[in-house]
Motif scaffolding. Structure first.
Motif, PDB file in Angstrom:
ATOM      1  N   UNK A 253       0.806  -1.212   0.000  1.00  0.00           N
ATOM      2  CA  UNK A 253       0.000   0.000   0.000  1.00  0.00           C
ATOM      3  C   UNK A 253       0.839   1.262   0.000  1.00  0.00           C
ATOM      4  N   UNK A 254       0.586   2.129   0.968  1.00  0.00           N
ATOM      5  CA  UNK A 254       1.338   3.381   1.085  1.00  0.00           C
ATOM      6  C   UNK A 254       2.705   3.171   1.703  1.00  0.00           C
ATOM      7  N   UNK A 255       2.952   1.970   2.243  1.00  0.00           N
ATOM      8  CA  UNK A 255       4.175   1.637   2.994  1.00  0.00           C
ATOM      9  C   UNK A 255       4.201   2.307   4.357  1.00  0.00           C
ATOM     10  N   UNK A 256       3.097   2.949   4.737  1.00  0.00           N
ATOM     11  CA  UNK A 256       2.998   3.580   6.051  1.00  0.00           C
ATOM     12  C   UNK A 256       2.224   2.662   6.990  1.00  0.00           C
ATOM     13  N   UNK A 257       2.734   2.459   8.179  1.00  0.00           N
ATOM     14  CA  UNK A 257       2.056   1.684   9.217  1.00  0.00           C
ATOM     15  C   UNK A 257       1.790   2.597  10.410  1.00  0.00           C
ATOM     16  N   UNK A 258       0.635   2.396  11.054  1.00  0.00           N
ATOM     17  CA  UNK A 258       0.270   3.262  12.175  1.00  0.00           C
ATOM     18  C   UNK A 258       0.745   2.667  13.484  1.00  0.00           C
ATOM     19  N   UNK A 259       1.495   3.454  14.255  1.00  0.00           N
ATOM     20  CA  UNK A 259       1.961   3.069  15.582  1.00  0.00           C
ATOM     21  C   UNK A 259       0.960   3.615  16.600  1.00  0.00           C
ATOM     22  N   UNK A 260       0.127   2.737  17.151  1.00  0.00           N
ATOM     23  CA  UNK A 260      -0.927   3.183  18.064  1.00  0.00           C
ATOM     24  C   UNK A 260      -0.360   3.788  19.334  1.00  0.00           C
ATOM     25  N   UNK A 264       1.104   7.831  15.651  1.00  0.00           N
ATOM     26  CA  UNK A 264       1.710   8.420  14.459  1.00  0.00           C
ATOM     27  C   UNK A 264       2.026   7.321  13.454  1.00  0.00           C
ATOM     28  N   UNK A 265       2.259   7.735  12.216  1.00  0.00           N
ATOM     29  CA  UNK A 265       2.626   6.796  11.162  1.00  0.00           C
ATOM     30  C   UNK A 265       4.141   6.651  11.085  1.00  0.00           C
ATOM     31  N   UNK A 266       4.558   5.427  10.721  1.00  0.00           N
ATOM     32  CA  UNK A 266       5.979   5.149  10.505  1.00  0.00           C
ATOM     33  C   UNK A 266       6.125   4.492   9.134  1.00  0.00           C
ATOM     34  N   UNK A 267       7.332   4.497   8.618  1.00  0.00           N
ATOM     35  CA  UNK A 267       7.592   3.847   7.333  1.00  0.00           C
ATOM     36  C   UNK A 267       7.832   2.360   7.587  1.00  0.00           C
ATOM     37  N   UNK A 523      17.028   5.015   2.095  1.00  0.00           N
ATOM     38  CA  UNK A 523      15.642   5.447   2.214  1.00  0.00           C
ATOM     39  C   UNK A 523      15.555   6.914   2.648  1.00  0.00           C
ATOM     40  N   UNK A 524      16.393   7.282   3.610  1.00  0.00           N
ATOM     41  CA  UNK A 524      16.406   8.673   4.076  1.00  0.00           C
ATOM     42  C   UNK A 524      16.817   9.621   2.958  1.00  0.00           C
ATOM     43  N   UNK A 528      12.410   9.586   2.673  1.00  0.00           N
ATOM     44  CA  UNK A 528      11.524   8.834   3.565  1.00  0.00           C
ATOM     45  C   UNK A 528      10.991   9.703   4.702  1.00  0.00           C
ATOM     46  N   UNK A 529      11.863  10.459   5.350  1.00  0.00           N
ATOM     47  CA  UNK A 529      11.431  11.267   6.496  1.00  0.00           C
ATOM     48  C   UNK A 529      10.442  12.345   6.078  1.00  0.00           C
ATOM     49  N   UNK A 530      10.671  12.957   4.926  1.00  0.00           N
ATOM     50  CA  UNK A 530       9.732  13.967   4.422  1.00  0.00           C
ATOM     51  C   UNK A 530       8.366  13.345   4.152  1.00  0.00           C
ATOM     52  N   UNK A 531       8.380  12.141   3.600  1.00  0.00           N
ATOM     53  CA  UNK A 531       7.140  11.423   3.296  1.00  0.00           C
ATOM     54  C   UNK A 531       6.361  11.117   4.572  1.00  0.00           C
TER      55      UNK A 531
END
Length: 543
Positions: A253-260, A264-267, A523-524, A528-531
């Motif tokens: 998907x977006x490659x973003x996973x949510x850290x409950x 916040x979202x992480x890569x 990745x950085x 990645x961090x901007x995304x």
């Protein structure tokens, strides 16, 4: 006199304020009712249409519809499906036929040019996004009050958390998804259980147990690579990733996973869980347990290896496991083998299961709102795609002609009708000869309806998944505006392409896992961090 005049002014002011407030309330009511007020009066809509009603237009109407034509059951104008739709609903569907292979491209061209038919089916969630800003497709969430069956299922089946992922930055959604009563897991691994029995092994419940089984198979059959996969390994990465606490393959998907915990979202592909997952599969390759060609071979090659005894484990779903069994019957003969779907193994994140209650669905051309039969069209869609009656009809056909139903509600194909091997002696196909159980109409529904065409083996798998797995709800949505979405896409596209390549390189040993930090640095450097920062800014702003 002066006091009386002041009192008069106060009274005039008070009356003016009251008049203003009344006018404001009146305008507010008109504004809130504008969705209904803007809908053209539809003489052919049913009055008091409700759950349980069979829709029937007062007069015959014709609705233009796009149709994805499947090569295995090509479109026929005289199908019983269309004959019965007209008989029951007074609706004729004017089809624009597009070969399945060209469907996505043709759909885009028709929508962009303003020439798309009113009903645009076979749209997977996310495929509607490119058309939202142009105004060419309808914000259907504004009008679901006219669709009682759809609304009832959303509420009764607790669909709302899944619909959140469809909402755009304006808070609306533009695709009517297919709705399932429960999450429906399908893809997993198939394993030769006769080999397990021969080696006195149990079915695996974790990825570590599967590795042990593959090692024992390799010891007993040194010339065999026990696990040779299909679908470029993307299916296995998809369902495996959940148990490693991340996403990959088909599910990247977006490659973003949510850290409950952190809200916040992480890569995801930069996480410890992702590293643990690729390390696991790298170790399988390194030990000769996983075929390197799994990421490059076509499905036919992978299947050939499995049925010829060159492998004992392969990716599967409810249909392909039947194909494997049929091929093995021809090669080895009945009772000479046994295969079964593995309940997806658990991993470091536990016995968890991802998935959605949504399926592909329908977009509507925005010009439908000006159609004099707008309300009747929504009622028709609501009945055919979302009522219990309509869903059973689209899947099974006409009771007494294509199927029968006993006192307990069990459905059985009639004597000469076959579908997915349910009645092998039948000479007519439910889809190819009658038009039912096709991808443009038949999807979603109750778990009972879904299971009604499953084998006992598949029902056992479904029940085992739901009994042993904890369902992970979808991540919260990130509602980008148009400019934010464009920026996010520009950042994510090269990142995800790089992740796909690097994932295979790590698994195959072409990239050293000891240099994981170098991968993170790449990745950085690619943004990645901007995304991730952009995603979290939008998420927190919306929140």
């Amino acid at each position: 006199m002066e006091k009386k005049f002041k009192k008069f002014l106060v009274l005039i002011s008070f009356l003016s304020i009251i008049g203003f407030l009344l006018a404001a309330c009146d305008n507010s009511e008109k504004t809130e009712g504008s969705k209904k007020a803007d809908i053209p009066e539809s003489e052919n809509a049913m009055e008091n249409y409700a759950v349980g009603d069979t829709f029937k237009a007062k007069e015959e109407i014709t609705i233009p519809m796009l149709y994805s034509d499947h090569p295995n059951y090509p479109y026929k104008k005289d199908w019983l499906l269309f004959e019965e739709i007209k008989k029951r609903t007074n609706v004729t569907l004017d089809m624009t036929i597009v070969p399945m292979s060209d469907y996505a491209q043709k759909r885009s061209l028709l929508i962009s040019s303003g020439d798309a038919p009113i009903i645009i089916p076979k749209t997977y969630p996310g495929e509607e996004v490119p058309f939202v800003s142009s105004g060419t497709i309808l914000p259907i969430s504004d009008y679901v009050d006219l669709m009682p069956n759809y609304k009832e299922k959303v509420e009764k089946w607790e669909i709302e958390p899944f619909l959140e992922s469809l909402r755009q930055d304006d808070g609306k959604y533009y695709v009517l998804p297919g709705l399932h009563e429960d999450v429906w897991p399908d893809y997993t691994l198939a394993i030769r259980t006769d080999i397990l029995e021969e080696l006195d092994l149990e079915m695996p419940t974790t990825w570590d147990e599967l590795e042990t089984i593959l090692e024992k198979m390799k010891e007993a059959y040194p010339d065999v690579t026990p696990f040779s996969d299909r679908w470029e390994f993307k299916s296995t990465l998809n369902f495996a990733a959940t148990s490693f606490g991340t996403s990959a393959g088909w599910g990247l998907g977006s490659a973003l996973n949510f850290d409950k915990d952190k809200d916040e979202f992480v890569f995801g592909p930069a996480s410890d869980g992702y590293k643990e997952m690729v390390t696991y599969f790298h170790d399988l390759v390194d030990k000769g347990l996983l075929d390197k060609e799994s990421v490059t071979q076509d499905d036919e090659q992978a299947q050939k290896k499995f049925v010829n005894g060159e492998s004992f484990v392969i990716g599967t779903n409810s249909q392909t496991v039947v194909d494997y069994r049929n091929d093995l019957n021809e090669i080895l003969g009945k009772d000479k083998f046994a295969i079964k779907k593995i309940v997806v193994p658990g991993g470091p994140a536990g016995q968890v299961m991802g998935g959605s209650k949504l399926e592909n669905g329908i977009m509507l051309s925005s010009k439908v709102k000006d159609d004099p039969n707008f309300e009747a069209i929504l009622q028709f869609i609501d009945w055919l795609w979302y009522s219990d009656e309509g869903q059973e009809f689209a899947k099974w056909g006409v009771e007494g002609e294509t199927y029968t139903k006993d006192a307990d509600g069990k459905r059985t194909l009639t004597e000469d009708v076959n579908y997915v091997g349910l009645n092998p002696d039948g000479t007519k196909a439910l889809n190819a000869d009658f038009g039912f159980s096709g991808g443009n109409f038949a999807y979603g529904g109750t778990t009972d309806l879904l299971h009604s065409m499953f084998s006992e083996e598949e029902i056992e798998f479904q029940e085992a998944m739901h009994e042993t797995k904890e369902l992970i709800l979808p991540d919260p949505p990130i509602r980008y505006d148009e400019m934010e979405l464009e920026r996010s896409t520009l950042l994510s596209t090269p990142l995800k392409d790089f992740v796909d390549t690097a994932t295979y390189e790590f698994i195959l040993g072409d990239r050293d896992l000891a240099k994981w930090d170098d991968y993170l640095k790449e990745l950085e450097d690619m943004g990645m961090n901007d995304y991730v920062d952009l995603a979290n800014e939008v998420y927190k702003k919306e929140k």
